[in-house]
Design a protein around this motif. Structure first.
Motif, PDB file in Angstrom:
ATOM      1  N   GLN A 399       0.831  -1.329  -0.170  1.00  0.00           N
ATOM      2  CA  GLN A 399       0.047  -0.090  -0.178  1.00  0.00           C
ATOM      3  C   GLN A 399       0.849   1.277   0.060  1.00  0.00           C
ATOM      4  N   ALA A 400       2.026   1.223   0.704  1.00  0.00           N
ATOM      5  CA  ALA A 400       2.811   2.397   0.763  1.00  0.00           C
ATOM      6  C   ALA A 400       3.526   2.764  -0.673  1.00  0.00           C
ATOM      7  N   MET A 401       3.898   1.537  -1.206  1.00  0.00           N
ATOM      8  CA  MET A 401       4.751   1.678  -2.554  1.00  0.00           C
ATOM      9  C   MET A 401       3.633   2.324  -3.567  1.00  0.00           C
ATOM     10  N   LEU A 402       2.391   1.780  -3.517  1.00  0.00           N
ATOM     11  CA  LEU A 402       1.560   2.431  -4.357  1.00  0.00           C
ATOM     12  C   LEU A 402       1.102   3.711  -4.257  1.00  0.00           C
ATOM     13  N   ILE A 403       1.070   3.907  -2.886  1.00  0.00           N
ATOM     14  CA  ILE A 403       0.729   5.505  -2.616  1.00  0.00           C
ATOM     15  C   ILE A 403       1.820   6.498  -3.133  1.00  0.00           C
ATOM     16  N   VAL A 404       3.199   5.906  -2.857  1.00  0.00           N
ATOM     17  CA  VAL A 404       4.133   6.642  -3.286  1.00  0.00           C
ATOM     18  C   VAL A 404       4.387   6.668  -4.787  1.00  0.00           C
ATOM     19  N   LEU A 405       4.143   5.707  -5.590  1.00  0.00           N
ATOM     20  CA  LEU A 405       4.097   5.795  -6.934  1.00  0.00           C
ATOM     21  C   LEU A 405       2.768   6.571  -7.430  1.00  0.00           C
ATOM     22  N   SER A 406       1.746   6.838  -6.843  1.00  0.00           N
ATOM     23  CA  SER A 406       0.762   7.636  -7.275  1.00  0.00           C
ATOM     24  C   SER A 406       1.176   9.142  -7.225  1.00  0.00           C
ATOM     25  N   LEU A 407       2.052   9.647  -6.300  1.00  0.00           N
ATOM     26  CA  LEU A 407       2.213  10.845  -6.121  1.00  0.00           C
ATOM     27  C   LEU A 407       3.139  11.445  -7.156  1.00  0.00           C
ATOM     28  N   PRO A 408       4.145  10.931  -7.611  1.00  0.00           N
ATOM     29  CA  PRO A 408       5.062  11.455  -8.851  1.00  0.00           C
ATOM     30  C   PRO A 408       4.219  11.177 -10.257  1.00  0.00           C
ATOM     31  N   LEU A 409       3.504  10.075 -10.065  1.00  0.00           N
ATOM     32  CA  LEU A 409       2.534   9.835 -11.460  1.00  0.00           C
ATOM     33  C   LEU A 409       1.657  11.082 -11.465  1.00  0.00           C
ATOM     34  N   GLY A 410       0.998  11.606 -10.496  1.00  0.00           N
ATOM     35  CA  GLY A 410       0.206  12.703 -10.825  1.00  0.00           C
ATOM     36  C   GLY A 410       0.786  13.925 -11.157  1.00  0.00           C
ATOM     37  N   LEU A 411       2.199  13.999 -10.580  1.00  0.00           N
ATOM     38  CA  LEU A 411       2.725  15.161 -11.099  1.00  0.00           C
ATOM     39  C   LEU A 411       3.037  15.112 -12.485  1.00  0.00           C
ATOM     40  N   VAL A 412       3.633  13.819 -12.948  1.00  0.00           N
ATOM     41  CA  VAL A 412       3.858  13.354 -14.426  1.00  0.00           C
ATOM     42  C   VAL A 412       2.695  13.779 -15.458  1.00  0.00           C
ATOM     43  N   LEU A 413       1.510  13.338 -14.937  1.00  0.00           N
ATOM     44  CA  LEU A 413       0.473  13.547 -15.650  1.00  0.00           C
ATOM     45  C   LEU A 413       0.136  15.067 -15.793  1.00  0.00           C
ATOM     46  N   ALA A 414       0.425  15.906 -14.933  1.00  0.00           N
ATOM     47  CA  ALA A 414       0.333  17.481 -15.029  1.00  0.00           C
ATOM     48  C   ALA A 414       1.299  17.868 -15.756  1.00  0.00           C
ATOM     49  N   ARG A 415       2.586  17.264 -15.911  1.00  0.00           N
ATOM     50  CA  ARG A 415       3.408  17.754 -16.813  1.00  0.00           C
ATOM     51  C   ARG A 415       3.336  17.416 -18.126  1.00  0.00           C
ATOM     52  N   VAL A 416       2.822  16.391 -18.306  1.00  0.00           N
ATOM     53  CA  VAL A 416       2.182  15.916 -19.725  1.00  0.00           C
ATOM     54  C   VAL A 416       1.361  16.896 -20.467  1.00  0.00           C
ATOM     55  N   CYS A 417       0.375  17.346 -19.635  1.00  0.00           N
ATOM     56  CA  CYS A 417      -0.677  18.370 -20.033  1.00  0.00           C
ATOM     57  C   CYS A 417      -0.181  19.521 -19.996  1.00  0.00           C
ATOM     58  N   THR A 418       0.878  19.947 -19.652  1.00  0.00           N
ATOM     59  CA  THR A 418       1.562  21.289 -19.606  1.00  0.00           C
ATOM     60  C   THR A 418       2.636  21.691 -20.217  1.00  0.00           C
ATOM     61  N   ASP A 419       3.429  20.590 -20.556  1.00  0.00           N
ATOM     62  CA  ASP A 419       4.729  20.609 -21.043  1.00  0.00           C
ATOM     63  C   ASP A 419       4.850  19.619 -22.181  1.00  0.00           C
ATOM     64  N   LYS A 420       5.489  20.286 -23.347  1.00  0.00           N
ATOM     65  CA  LYS A 420       5.519  19.484 -24.716  1.00  0.00           C
ATOM     66  C   LYS A 420       6.649  18.830 -24.216  1.00  0.00           C
ATOM     67  N   GLU A 421       7.723  18.840 -23.722  1.00  0.00           N
ATOM     68  CA  GLU A 421       9.010  18.239 -23.735  1.00  0.00           C
ATOM     69  C   GLU A 421       8.692  16.951 -22.993  1.00  0.00           C
ATOM     70  N   TRP A 422       7.432  17.015 -22.007  1.00  0.00           N
ATOM     71  CA  TRP A 422       7.102  15.679 -21.211  1.00  0.00           C
ATOM     72  C   TRP A 422       6.192  15.021 -22.117  1.00  0.00           C
ATOM     73  N   ALA A 423       5.389  15.560 -22.878  1.00  0.00           N
ATOM     74  CA  ALA A 423       4.290  15.027 -23.696  1.00  0.00           C
ATOM     75  C   ALA A 423       4.917  14.182 -24.917  1.00  0.00           C
ATOM     76  N   PHE A 424       6.011  14.321 -25.497  1.00  0.00           N
ATOM     77  CA  PHE A 424       6.652  13.964 -26.639  1.00  0.00           C
ATOM     78  C   PHE A 424       7.980  13.529 -26.493  1.00  0.00           C
TER      79      PHE A 424
END
Length: 433
Positions: A399-424
């Motif tokens: 459970q701890a590992m899944l929560i820890v992974l979900s936090l940067p994943l949320g930041l990554v998704l936000a980056r993909v939505c707002t930063d072309k260097e992350w989206a492509f």
């Protein structure tokens, strides 16, 4: 006897040194590998050279090339740290030079870069030891409320975590091994908390929730910054840096939780179920907003953020973390899903506020999600592992590992939505334009 260098070779040496110094400042400040490479590449382009760099947790291997000549240099840092003020100073410097370097001669640009980098390298910490201890105390005592602690537990955590951070910073300045320091600070903070809570119980005869304060008293040791930036590096397919950062974070967590378990085992303390707030929902949400604000503020200042940046980060973390807790309480969304949503909101907010506050995005986003790192899950996993209760250990650890992974994943998704260097992976021609 070595042959004398030509003027072109001397110029390349100077430029290579400047590019490497930029990378070292970033690495010492704790920013992600992707950001280090980006900063080095921008400086190299302004100096008229090409740069390729290989980044690990503590080392940089940099090669600068100009025509058929190239220069390879290696540098390293002695310890892993976090300094968001230096990240901000360097980003401000690069933006400033980017806007006017074409109007400067090569010698003027080199001289200006050299002087500016020297100022950042010699920049002292913004806050002294007592202030650092106070920030840790504020952050950890605020977190105590968020996991079910009351006023007595919050006071105990305030004192214990403050002393623990003071000890940690003092020993680190004496260059003691970082993992040894982590274990000593965890043992001192948890022991002091139990001492305070025991005296309070004897004198006041009140019901005290041990686990809430016990875990929160050590929260200042949880390496949220390298843990999250490590996963972000993995998302950018930089596995050498990402794996090392995550490995470092896991080792620090193991040291802290192991020392905490030793103290808990000495007094026969087992993890208890967490208390739920007994307030009306509206008051619970209000106090969660306050606790989240001061918790994130304390962490941000602990990372050496300027006051303005820390207040902006605290505002972002305040509503994002409160939303996470409310989703867990009043919907069927699992805690991992709520953490993902909250981190995504933090990422979008950091993108918006970074343009208005002139603060680096990483300085706004990472401290805001550090308060969501599940320290109590990690401790329970360690406790049950030491008790040979493998099923419970795997349960809490997963459970701890899944929560820890979900936090940067949320930041990554936000980056993909707002930063072309992350989206492509490679920007199309029309996007480059």
């Amino acid at each position: 006897m070595p042959l004398p260098l030509s003027s072109d070779e001397l110029q390349l040496n100077i430029k290579s040194d400047l590019v490497l110094r930029v990378g070292k400042i970033c690495l010492a400040a704790g920013t992600g590998s992707y950001r280090i490479k980006q900063s080095m590449r921008h400086v190299a382009i302004m100096l008229g050279v090409e740069n390729q760099a290989h980044i690990t947790l503590t080392e940089i291997n940099s090669t600068c090339r100009s025509g058929k000549q190239f220069k390879t240099e290696v540098t390293n840092i002695q310890s892993v740290g976090i300094n968001t003020n230096n990240i901000q100073l360097l980003e401000t410097l690069l933006i400033d030079i980017q806007n006017r370097y074409q109007q400067m001669s090569e010698s003027e640009l080199i001289r200006y870069l050299d002087q500016s980098l020297a100022k950042i390298e010699n920049q002292p910490a913004l806050y002294n030891l007592p202030q650092s201890a106070l920030f840790a105390a504020i952050a950890c005592s605020s977190f105590t409320f968020l996991i079910g602690g009351g006023p007595v537990e919050m006071l105990g955590v305030f004192i214990a975590s403050g002393f623990g951070q003071a000890l940690r910073r003092t020993l680190l300045h004496k260059h003691l091994n970082q993992f040894v320091v982590t274990m000593l600070a965890a043992a001192v903070a948890s022991s002091l908390y139990f001492m305070i809570i025991g005296i309070s119980y004897i004198l006041l005869k009140i019901n005290i929730q041990h686990t809430a304060g016990y875990i929160a008293s050590m929260l200042f040791l949880i390496p949220g910054f390298p843990l999250i930036t490590g996963v972000l590096d993995l998302a950018k397919q930089d596995f050498s840096s990402g794996i090392q950062r995550v490995g470092y974070a896991v080792t620090v967590i193991f040291c802290a939780t192991f020392a905490a378990w030793i103290v808990a085992a000495g007094i026969h303390m087992a993890p208890e179920p967490m208390l739920t707030p007994t307030l009306y929902p509206i008051w619970t949400a209000f106090f969660r907003l306050l606790a989240s604000f001061f918790g994130v503020l304390g962490f941000s200042l602990l990372f050496n953020s300027p006051i303005k940046t820390a207040l902006t980060t605290a505002f972002i973390g305040m509503y994002a973390n409160t939303l996470r807790l409310e989703l867990i309480d009043f919907t069927n969304i699992p805690i991992q899903g709520a953490s993902l949503i909250a981190a995504f909101i933090v990422g979008l907010s950091a993108f918006y506020f970074s343009h208005h506050s002139k603060s680096p995005r990483i300085a706004l986003s990472v401290p805001a999600v550090c308060i969501m790192v599940p320290g109590i899950y990690m401790f329970r996993a360690m406790y049950f592992l030491q008790q040979n209760d493998i099923i419970n250990a795997i349960n809490w650890g997963a459970q701890a590992m899944l929560i820890v992974l979900s936090l940067p994943l949320g930041l990554v998704l936000a980056r993909v939505c707002t930063d072309k260097e992350w989206a492509f992976n490679q920007l199309p021609v029309n996007v480059r334009k």
